[in-house]
Design an enzyme around this catalytic site. Structure first.
Site, mmCIF file in Angstrom:
data_model
loop_
_atom_site.group_PDB
_atom_site.id
_atom_site.type_symbol
_atom_site.label_atom_id
_atom_site.label_comp_id
_atom_site.label_asym_id
_atom_site.label_seq_id
_atom_site.Cartn_x
_atom_site.Cartn_y
_atom_site.Cartn_z
ATOM 1 N N HIS A 142 1.046 -1.123 0.005
ATOM 2 C CA HIS A 142 0.055 0.093 -0.052
ATOM 3 C C HIS A 142 0.969 1.161 0.028
ATOM 4 O O HIS A 142 1.869 1.229 0.824
ATOM 5 C CB HIS A 142 -0.798 0.172 1.370
ATOM 6 C CG HIS A 142 -2.167 0.860 1.004
ATOM 7 N ND1 HIS A 142 -1.800 2.259 1.257
ATOM 8 C CD2 HIS A 142 -3.578 0.609 0.711
ATOM 9 C CE1 HIS A 142 -3.399 2.738 0.910
ATOM 10 N NE2 HIS A 142 -3.955 1.927 0.626
ATOM 11 N N ASP B 296 -7.864 -5.725 0.435
ATOM 12 C CA ASP B 296 -8.391 -6.587 -0.827
ATOM 13 C C ASP B 296 -8.121 -7.766 -0.387
ATOM 14 O O ASP B 296 -8.544 -8.930 -0.984
ATOM 15 C CB ASP B 296 -7.929 -6.153 -2.091
ATOM 16 C CG ASP B 296 -8.423 -4.713 -2.566
ATOM 17 O OD1 ASP B 296 -9.572 -4.770 -2.346
ATOM 18 O OD2 ASP B 296 -7.831 -3.981 -3.302
HETATM 19 N N1 ACO Z 1 4.146 -7.609 -4.338
HETATM 20 C C1 ACO Z 1 5.335 -7.435 -4.643
HETATM 21 N N2 ACO Z 1 6.205 -6.745 -4.499
HETATM 22 C C2 ACO Z 1 5.568 -5.319 -4.195
HETATM 23 C C3 ACO Z 1 4.416 -5.322 -4.023
HETATM 24 C C4 ACO Z 1 3.442 -6.315 -4.015
HETATM 25 N N3 ACO Z 1 2.086 -6.471 -3.958
HETATM 26 N N4 ACO Z 1 3.675 -4.051 -3.749
HETATM 27 C C5 ACO Z 1 4.875 -3.293 -3.921
HETATM 28 N N5 ACO Z 1 5.923 -3.967 -4.169
HETATM 29 C C6 ACO Z 1 7.508 -3.607 -4.232
HETATM 30 C C7 ACO Z 1 7.564 -3.079 -5.594
HETATM 31 O O1 ACO Z 1 8.108 -3.970 -6.537
HETATM 32 C C8 ACO Z 1 8.770 -2.032 -5.172
HETATM 33 O O2 ACO Z 1 9.691 -2.981 -5.210
HETATM 34 P P1 ACO Z 1 11.214 -2.379 -5.719
HETATM 35 O O3 ACO Z 1 11.489 -0.942 -4.775
HETATM 36 O O4 ACO Z 1 12.349 -3.279 -5.208
HETATM 37 O O5 ACO Z 1 11.315 -1.900 -7.275
HETATM 38 C C9 ACO Z 1 8.401 -1.587 -3.936
HETATM 39 O O6 ACO Z 1 7.652 -2.465 -3.322
HETATM 40 C C10 ACO Z 1 7.533 -0.064 -4.106
HETATM 41 O O7 ACO Z 1 6.398 -0.600 -5.018
HETATM 42 P P2 ACO Z 1 5.504 0.505 -5.564
HETATM 43 O O8 ACO Z 1 4.332 -0.491 -6.620
HETATM 44 O O9 ACO Z 1 6.348 1.419 -6.516
HETATM 45 O O10 ACO Z 1 4.584 0.742 -4.485
HETATM 46 P P3 ACO Z 1 3.536 1.932 -4.688
HETATM 47 O O11 ACO Z 1 3.425 2.621 -3.554
HETATM 48 O O12 ACO Z 1 3.467 2.856 -5.924
HETATM 49 O O13 ACO Z 1 2.236 0.972 -4.939
HETATM 50 C C11 ACO Z 1 0.502 -0.607 -4.627
HETATM 51 C C12 ACO Z 1 1.283 0.623 -3.818
HETATM 52 C C13 ACO Z 1 0.119 0.084 -6.169
HETATM 53 C C14 ACO Z 1 -0.723 -0.963 -3.871
HETATM 54 C C15 ACO Z 1 1.340 -1.948 -4.836
HETATM 55 O O14 ACO Z 1 1.734 -2.150 -3.539
HETATM 56 C C16 ACO Z 1 0.617 -2.807 -5.581
HETATM 57 O O15 ACO Z 1 0.677 -3.021 -6.771
HETATM 58 N N6 ACO Z 1 0.108 -3.817 -4.791
HETATM 59 C C17 ACO Z 1 -0.629 -5.171 -5.298
HETATM 60 C C18 ACO Z 1 -1.959 -4.568 -5.787
HETATM 61 C C19 ACO Z 1 -2.895 -4.429 -4.912
HETATM 62 O O16 ACO Z 1 -3.026 -5.209 -3.926
HETATM 63 N N7 ACO Z 1 -3.572 -3.088 -4.953
HETATM 64 C C20 ACO Z 1 -4.801 -2.961 -4.057
HETATM 65 C C21 ACO Z 1 -4.154 -1.698 -3.079
HETATM 66 S S1 ACO Z 1 -5.543 -1.266 -1.839
HETATM 67 C C22 ACO Z 1 -6.773 -0.595 -2.982
HETATM 68 O O17 ACO Z 1 -6.422 0.152 -3.749
HETATM 69 C C23 ACO Z 1 -7.974 -0.600 -2.185
#
Ligand code: ACO
Length: 382
Positions: free
Chosen positions: A264, A318
């Site tokens: 998140h 979620d």
């Molecule tokens: N699984 C594995 N690695 C992850 C995950 C995940 N679910 N989420 C973040 N990371 C890692 C990324 O790969 C990245 O790693 P790096 O620095 O080595 O490249 C780091 O953590 C940062 O990730 P970002 O995607 O840049 O974080 P951001 O804050 O932009 O994204 C998000 C947040 C979109 C929710 C992300 O965690 C994600 O895609 N999660 C999966 C989808 C999800 O569950 N979405 C629902 C969110 S809650 C909602 O909207 C109700």
């Protein structure tokens, strides 16, 4: 090309405030979320969706009389016009229900013109209509696409109970009604997330509330936002068994796959809503039976805590909501529409707040294209 004095780009606007808001608050390090100052866990356990919607929209808990009146108004506006039903019937039954919901909410604005957003009584009527009719739209599309007649809403049931009735033509047990109501509460608002921001951008143009909500619905569809709940279930099905969790996770992380339902932008600990949902799920399973996928999810949470916990990546809302909906017999592609019919209370609260002190959103960009150059007529181009 960065202009003089321009603020450096912050991808995804991370950490950039875009509005002042008094609606909800998150402390992402301490796993706290409150609506108008009230902890969401307490609201999920003790309140009901109608009361929480009022709280979000009006800023205070309602009196008994206010709640009774609000509830009565919501019940009396649940029906949808037959022409809107016809519209739903014309949509492809294989299409995603989020598309149907977005189209139907936009169309509602044609039936109930509300373009003068400076008129507070009209705005409140729109709030009631949108809140009351969205569950009817989702349930009607679902039944119609299966070749069944849609069911008229039941005025003797509350918001959650009536939605369940319109989907399944049976009343929920008290435990099922409570869990659905709590899911609605837990998804009702969440500060400046992508869909709320999309809604506020549309609101800042003084677009009508139906357009504002349909913009927010569009933003919610994506798998990085509301669409994740559906994908969590796909992922758990793909893993298939508790034994397969660790090898699956290892391979997924090696391939840099995102683990759906984890991570998140704001929470760096387990999302407090996921904790409450898990509690609710366990109560529910006492009645519906414990699904195998729940054990897969628990093992995935444990394994992911070791691999991703150090990076501050834990289950978000979620992660458990899909398993709850699945055990209620709700099809996967309705998970995100259910998120939308809950979150609409928050979107509308933000719409009203945006109007109180509006300035159109018009951010900047950093131009990285070609510098000025002369036009070359077609016949002179190589
Ligand atoms: N699984 C594995 N690695 C992850 C995950 C995940 N679910 N989420 C973040 N990371 C890692 C990324 O790969 C990245 O790693 P790096 O620095 O080595 O490249 C780091 O953590 C940062 O990730 P970002 O995607 O840049 O974080 P951001 O804050 O932009 O994204 C998000 C947040 C979109 C929710 C992300 O965690 C994600 O895609 N999660 C999966 C989808 C999800 O569950 N979405 C629902 C969110 S809650 C909602 O909207 C109700």
């Amino acid at each position: 090309m960065a202009g003089e004095g321009m603020i450096p780009l912050r991808p995804g606007l991370e950490g950039v405030p875009v509005a002042e808001s008094a609606i909800s608050f998150i402390d992402g390090k301490r796993a706290r979320l409150s609506y108008r100052g009230y902890a969401v866990e307490e609201l999920a356990r003790k309140s009901c969706y109608e009361e929480v919607a009022w709280l979000l929209l009006r800023g205070e808990l309602p009196t008994q009389r206010e709640l009774a009146d609000f509830d009565r108004q919501l019940r009396s506006h649940r029906r949808i016009k037959y022409r809107l039903r016809d519209l739903l019937k014309c949509l492809p039954e294989t299409g995603h229900p989020m598309g149907a919901l977005q189209a139907a909410v936009a169309a509602l604005g044609m039936f109930y013109p509300a373009r003068d957003v400076s008129h507070a009584p009209t705005n409140w009527e729109s709030v009631i209509r949108i809140l009351a009719k969205m569950p009817t739209i989702v349930a009607a599309f679902h039944r119609l696409r299966n070749g069944d007649d849609d069911l008229p809403p039941r005025d003797d049931l509350d918001h959650a109970g009536n939605f369940y009735w319109m989907l399944f033509e049976r009343e929920p047990s008290p435990a099922i009604r409570k869990v659905l109501d709590a899911c609605f509460i837990l998804h009702a608002e969440h500060t400046m997330n992508a869909s709320t921001f999309a809604g506020r951008v549309a609101a800042s143009t003084l677009a009508d509330p139906y357009t504002v909500v349909s913009a927010a619905i569009g933003a919610l569809t994506g798998p990085l936002h509301g669409g994740a709940n559906e994908q969590v279930l796909d992922m758990l099905e793909e893993i298939g068994s508790v034994e397969n969790v660790r090898p699956w996770l290892k391979e997924a992380l090696a391939k840099k796959r995102k683990i759906m339902g984890f991570g998140h932008r704001v929470y760096k600990v387990k999302d407090p809503r996921a904790t409450v949902l898990q509690e609710l799920a366990e109560h529910l399973f006492a009645e519906t039976g414990r699904p195998k996928l729940y054990d897969v999810a628990l093992e995935l949470e444990r394994a992911a805590a070791e691999e991703l916990g150090p990076k501050g990546i834990y289950p978000n809302v979620d992660f458990y909501s899909g398993i709850i909906y699945m055990s209620l017999g709700i099809p996967k592609d309705l998970f995100t529409p259910i998120f939308a019919i809950s979150r609409v209370a928050g979107w509308l609260a933000h719409w009203l707040e945006q109007l109180q002190n509006n300035r159109i959103f018009r951010p900047e960009q950093i131009y990285v294209g070609k510098p000025d150059r002369a036009y070359v007529p077609l016949e002179e181009r190589p």
